[in-house]
Design a protein around this motif. Structure first.
Motif, short mmCIF file in Angstrom:
data_model
loop_
_atom_site.label_atom_id
_atom_site.label_comp_id
_atom_site.label_asym_id
_atom_site.label_seq_id
_atom_site.Cartn_x
_atom_site.Cartn_y
_atom_site.Cartn_z
N ALA A 146 0.84 -1.20 0.00
CA ALA A 146 0.00 0.00 0.00
C ALA A 146 0.88 1.25 0.00
N TYR A 147 1.94 1.22 0.78
CA TYR A 147 2.85 2.36 0.83
C TYR A 147 3.56 2.53 -0.52
N GLN A 148 3.96 1.43 -1.13
CA GLN A 148 4.59 1.50 -2.45
C GLN A 148 3.64 2.12 -3.46
N GLN A 149 2.40 1.69 -3.48
CA GLN A 149 1.43 2.23 -4.44
C GLN A 149 1.22 3.72 -4.24
N LEU A 150 1.17 4.16 -2.98
CA LEU A 150 1.04 5.59 -2.71
C LEU A 150 2.23 6.34 -3.28
N LYS A 151 3.42 5.85 -3.04
CA LYS A 151 4.62 6.52 -3.53
C LYS A 151 4.65 6.59 -5.06
N LEU A 152 4.26 5.49 -5.70
CA LEU A 152 4.25 5.48 -7.16
C LEU A 152 3.24 6.48 -7.72
N ARG A 153 2.11 6.64 -7.03
CA ARG A 153 1.11 7.63 -7.46
C ARG A 153 1.63 9.06 -7.29
N LEU A 154 2.41 9.28 -6.26
CA LEU A 154 2.88 10.63 -5.94
C LEU A 154 4.12 11.02 -6.74
N ALA A 155 4.90 10.05 -7.17
CA ALA A 155 6.21 10.34 -7.77
C ALA A 155 6.11 11.23 -9.00
N GLY A 156 5.06 11.04 -9.81
CA GLY A 156 4.90 11.87 -11.01
C GLY A 156 4.54 13.31 -10.68
N PRO A 157 3.41 13.52 -9.99
CA PRO A 157 3.00 14.89 -9.67
C PRO A 157 4.01 15.67 -8.84
N PHE A 160 9.33 17.16 -8.95
CA PHE A 160 10.24 18.27 -8.66
C PHE A 160 9.81 19.05 -7.41
N ASP A 161 9.17 18.36 -6.49
CA ASP A 161 8.71 18.99 -5.24
C ASP A 161 8.89 18.00 -4.10
N ARG A 162 10.10 17.93 -3.58
CA ARG A 162 10.41 16.93 -2.56
C ARG A 162 9.62 17.17 -1.27
N ASP A 163 9.44 18.43 -0.90
CA ASP A 163 8.67 18.72 0.32
C ASP A 163 7.22 18.28 0.17
N GLY A 164 6.65 18.53 -1.00
CA GLY A 164 5.27 18.12 -1.24
C GLY A 164 5.13 16.60 -1.25
N TYR A 165 6.10 15.92 -1.83
CA TYR A 165 6.10 14.47 -1.87
C TYR A 165 6.14 13.89 -0.45
N THR A 170 2.81 11.61 4.64
CA THR A 170 2.84 11.68 6.10
C THR A 170 1.69 10.95 6.76
N GLU A 171 0.49 11.10 6.24
CA GLU A 171 -0.68 10.49 6.88
C GLU A 171 -0.54 8.98 6.97
N MET A 172 -0.13 8.33 5.89
CA MET A 172 0.03 6.88 5.91
C MET A 172 1.17 6.47 6.83
N ILE A 173 2.26 7.19 6.79
CA ILE A 173 3.39 6.86 7.66
C ILE A 173 2.99 6.95 9.12
N GLN A 174 2.29 8.02 9.49
CA GLN A 174 1.85 8.17 10.88
C GLN A 174 0.86 7.08 11.28
N LYS A 175 -0.01 6.71 10.37
CA LYS A 175 -0.99 5.66 10.65
C LYS A 175 -0.29 4.34 10.99
N TYR A 176 0.62 3.89 10.15
CA TYR A 176 1.28 2.61 10.38
C TYR A 176 2.22 2.68 11.59
N THR A 177 2.83 3.84 11.80
CA THR A 177 3.71 3.98 12.96
C THR A 177 2.91 3.86 14.25
N GLN A 178 1.76 4.49 14.31
CA GLN A 178 0.94 4.43 15.52
C GLN A 178 0.41 3.02 15.76
N ILE A 179 0.01 2.33 14.69
CA ILE A 179 -0.44 0.95 14.84
C ILE A 179 0.70 0.10 15.41
N ALA A 180 1.89 0.28 14.87
CA ALA A 180 3.05 -0.50 15.34
C ALA A 180 3.33 -0.22 16.81
#
Length: 198
Positions: A146-157, A160-165, A170-180
């Motif tokens: 799921a994380y890979q698919q999110l990254k692949l969707r974001l990589a195009g848009p 050239f915007d690393r901060d936006g990427y 962040t939302e998915m990362i925080q979700k899985y971190t809190q579950i862990a």
């Protein structure tokens, strides 16, 4: 002649170093092992709580930017200015600095990425949520996909915007971190945080 990196605007840096994801590469663990060995020879051992391979290249099964992320968690007595000097002498560049965190990179050149690229995250004691996230993805392949698919969707848009990427993940990362963290709140930290050094 290419501009020096220090002379480039943020936009110019993003153009020079775009978001590019690649399939998992078998050399990533060895890149971490070689770089961390060199760092351990330079950094005072009694100031380091742990050094770990983090980020998607540490998961080993998902697409990632070909950049090896290294977490260096320090003790409360560590003199960060001394560590900063050591890291600068080792070829790292300081990307950002605050009271509680410093970020460094190695392998960024005026011509673009070098063959081996590293990000080093210098942290205060206990600041290591990335380890929960890494181990959760390793232990839960469906979450990693799921994380890979999110990254692949974001990589195009956000190419050239690393901060936006980063912000868009962040939302998915925080979700899985809190579950862990919730799943492992009764286990000692050292038992949950696996030793990924190879």
């Amino acid at each position: 002649m290419p501009k020096d990196l220090a002379e480039m605007t943020l936009e110019e840096l993003w153009q020079r170093f775009p978001i590019e994801l690649v399939p998992p590469r078998p050399e990533w663990p060895m890149m971490y092992a070689d770089e961390s060995a060199g760092l351990k020879n330079r950094l005072p051992a009694d100031w380091i709580v742990r050094m770990e391979h983090i980020g998607s290249t540490a998961v080993g099964t998902i697409w990632a930017k070909p950049i090896v992320d290294i977490l260096v968690e320090t003790t409360g007595e560590t003199d960060w200015e001394v560590l900063k000097t050591i890291l600068l002498d080792a070829g790292y560049l300081c990307m950002s600095q605050s009271e509680n965190r410093m970020s460094f990179n190695k392998g960024y050149t005026p011509q673009g990425f070098a063959p081996s690229v590293f990000h080093l995250h210098l942290r205060r004691p206990g600041d290591h949520d990335e380890l929960f996230f890494r181990d959760y993805l390793i232990d839960h392949p469906e979450a990693a996909q799921a994380y890979q698919q999110l990254k692949l969707r974001l990589a195009g848009p956000y190419r050239f915007d690393r901060d936006g990427y980063t912000a868009a993940k962040t939302e998915m990362i925080q979700k899985y971190t809190q579950i862990a963290k919730m799943e492992n709140q009764d286990r000692p930290m050292q038992k949950f945080i696996k030793n990924k050094e190879k």
